[in-house]
Design an enzyme around this catalytic site. Structure first.
Site, PDB file in Angstrom:
ATOM      1  N   CYS A  43     -10.666  -2.930  -4.070  1.00 59.31           N
ATOM      2  CA  CYS A  43      -9.770  -3.996  -4.533  1.00 59.31           C
ATOM      3  C   CYS A  43     -10.552  -5.212  -5.013  1.00 59.31           C
ATOM      4  O   CYS A  43     -10.149  -5.880  -5.967  1.00 59.31           O
ATOM      5  CB  CYS A  43      -8.793  -4.391  -3.423  1.00 59.31           C
ATOM      6  SG  CYS A  43      -7.519  -3.140  -3.177  1.00 59.31           S
ATOM      7  N   ASN A  56       0.838  -1.201   0.000  1.00 62.71           N
ATOM      8  CA  ASN A  56       0.000   0.000   0.000  1.00 62.71           C
ATOM      9  C   ASN A  56       0.874   1.252   0.000  1.00 62.71           C
ATOM     10  O   ASN A  56       1.941   1.285   0.611  1.00 62.71           O
ATOM     11  CB  ASN A  56      -1.033  -0.004   1.130  1.00 62.71           C
ATOM     12  CG  ASN A  56      -0.479  -0.333   2.499  1.00 62.71           C
ATOM     13  OD1 ASN A  56       0.584  -0.927   2.628  1.00 62.71           O
ATOM     14  ND2 ASN A  56      -1.202   0.055   3.516  1.00 62.71           N
ATOM     15  N   VAL A  57       0.398   2.241  -0.735  1.00 60.27           N
ATOM     16  CA  VAL A  57       1.114   3.512  -0.904  1.00 60.27           C
ATOM     17  C   VAL A  57       0.132   4.624  -0.555  1.00 60.27           C
ATOM     18  O   VAL A  57      -0.843   4.839  -1.296  1.00 60.27           O
ATOM     19  CB  VAL A  57       1.633   3.672  -2.354  1.00 60.27           C
ATOM     20  CG1 VAL A  57       2.408   4.972  -2.501  1.00 60.27           C
ATOM     21  CG2 VAL A  57       2.516   2.487  -2.754  1.00 60.27           C
ATOM     22  N   GLU A 101      -3.087  -4.791  -2.967  1.00 56.36           N
ATOM     23  CA  GLU A 101      -3.621  -5.677  -4.009  1.00 56.36           C
ATOM     24  C   GLU A 101      -3.624  -4.976  -5.360  1.00 56.36           C
ATOM     25  O   GLU A 101      -3.236  -5.532  -6.390  1.00 56.36           O
ATOM     26  CB  GLU A 101      -5.063  -6.091  -3.684  1.00 56.36           C
ATOM     27  CG  GLU A 101      -5.232  -6.849  -2.391  1.00 56.36           C
ATOM     28  CD  GLU A 101      -5.489  -5.950  -1.185  1.00 56.36           C
ATOM     29  OE1 GLU A 101      -4.805  -4.910  -1.044  1.00 56.36           O
ATOM     30  OE2 GLU A 101      -6.351  -6.308  -0.377  1.00 56.36           O
ATOM     31  N   ALA A 103      -3.424  13.364   0.967  1.00 58.34           N
ATOM     32  CA  ALA A 103      -4.824  13.657   0.649  1.00 58.34           C
ATOM     33  C   ALA A 103      -5.721  12.437   0.863  1.00 58.34           C
ATOM     34  O   ALA A 103      -6.906  12.465   0.511  1.00 58.34           O
ATOM     35  CB  ALA A 103      -4.944  14.165  -0.782  1.00 58.34           C
ATOM     36  N   CYS A 107     -10.468  -4.558   0.672  1.00 58.69           N
ATOM     37  CA  CYS A 107     -11.501  -3.515   0.604  1.00 58.69           C
ATOM     38  C   CYS A 107     -12.357  -3.706  -0.647  1.00 58.69           C
ATOM     39  O   CYS A 107     -12.011  -4.453  -1.565  1.00 58.69           O
ATOM     40  CB  CYS A 107     -10.863  -2.126   0.629  1.00 58.69           C
ATOM     41  SG  CYS A 107     -10.242  -1.559  -0.964  1.00 58.69           S
TER      42      CYS A 107
HETATM   43  N1  THU Z   1      -5.206  -1.661   2.752  1.00 56.44           N
HETATM   44  C1  THU Z   1      -4.635  -2.471   1.811  1.00 56.44           C
HETATM   45  O1  THU Z   1      -3.594  -2.127   1.223  1.00 56.44           O
HETATM   46  N2  THU Z   1      -5.239  -3.650   1.519  1.00 56.44           N
HETATM   47  C2  THU Z   1      -6.321  -4.146   2.187  1.00 56.44           C
HETATM   48  O2  THU Z   1      -6.762  -5.253   1.886  1.00 56.44           O
HETATM   49  C3  THU Z   1      -6.946  -3.359   3.254  1.00 56.44           C
HETATM   50  C4  THU Z   1      -6.443  -1.972   3.431  1.00 56.44           C
HETATM   51  C5  THU Z   1      -4.493  -0.428   3.122  1.00 56.44           C
HETATM   52  C6  THU Z   1      -5.108   0.881   2.721  1.00 56.44           C
HETATM   53  C7  THU Z   1      -4.500   1.825   3.727  1.00 56.44           C
HETATM   54  O3  THU Z   1      -3.206   2.222   3.276  1.00 56.44           O
HETATM   55  C8  THU Z   1      -4.314   0.981   4.967  1.00 56.44           C
HETATM   56  O4  THU Z   1      -4.371  -0.360   4.537  1.00 56.44           O
HETATM   57  C9  THU Z   1      -5.365   1.226   6.038  1.00 56.44           C
HETATM   58  O5  THU Z   1      -6.633   1.123   5.511  1.00 56.44           O
END
Ligand code: THU
EC number: 3.5.4.5
Length: 141
Positions: A98, A49-50, A62, A54, A95
């Protein structure tokens, strides 16, 4: 499709996703997630995750993995499995955004491995994650 005939075990997939997780850019949530997408040529595409100041532009692990694969030339349906890992109590739950992207780029019966850092995992499928997904077929009327 199942996870039985894959070139990598569930543990290997989750370990690779865990390595990708270490690269997460998460200054706001502090919640690192890692993912891998294994393609039809048995190449692994890594994602983390990046986040963004904002908030909205944040990209989940994913989607990073799948978008990177597409940028590297992979097409919808070219994937054998996606694995995701995060520091959740049970297996991580992707989420809604995704899930929609998985439905766009992966076969409905493609396995998705969901894990956590405690060794818990669950194997599900794209269509189980998003039953009744809106797809390209719906655009054709
Ligand atoms: N996030 C993911 O990268 N994948 C998931 O399956 C659930 C949530 C990330 C988004 C955000 O950067 C952080 O987790 C908190 O929601």
């Amino acid at each position: 499709m199942s996870v039985d005939n894959l070139p990598l075990t569930i543990n290997q997939l989750l370990e690779a996703a865990s390595n990708a997780r270490e690269r997460a850019y998460v200054p706001y949530s502090g919640f690192k997630v890692g993912a891998v997408a294994l393609d039809c040529d048995d190449l692994l595409h890594f994602g983390c995750n990046v986040e963004n100041a904002a908030y909205g532009p944040t990209n989940c692990a994913e989607r990073t993995a799948l978008f990177r694969a597409v940028a590297d030339g992979k097409k919808p349906g070219d994937f054998k499995v996606v694995a995701v890992i995060g520091d959740t109590e049970g297996p991580i739950s992707p989420c809604g955004v995704c899930r929609q992207v998985l439905a766009e780029l992966c076969a409905p019966d493609m396995p998705v491995v969901l894990g956590n850092l405690h060794g818990n995992f669950r194997v599900t499928t794209v269509s189980e994650l998003l039953p009744g997904a809106f797809t390209s077929q719906d655009l054709n009327g």
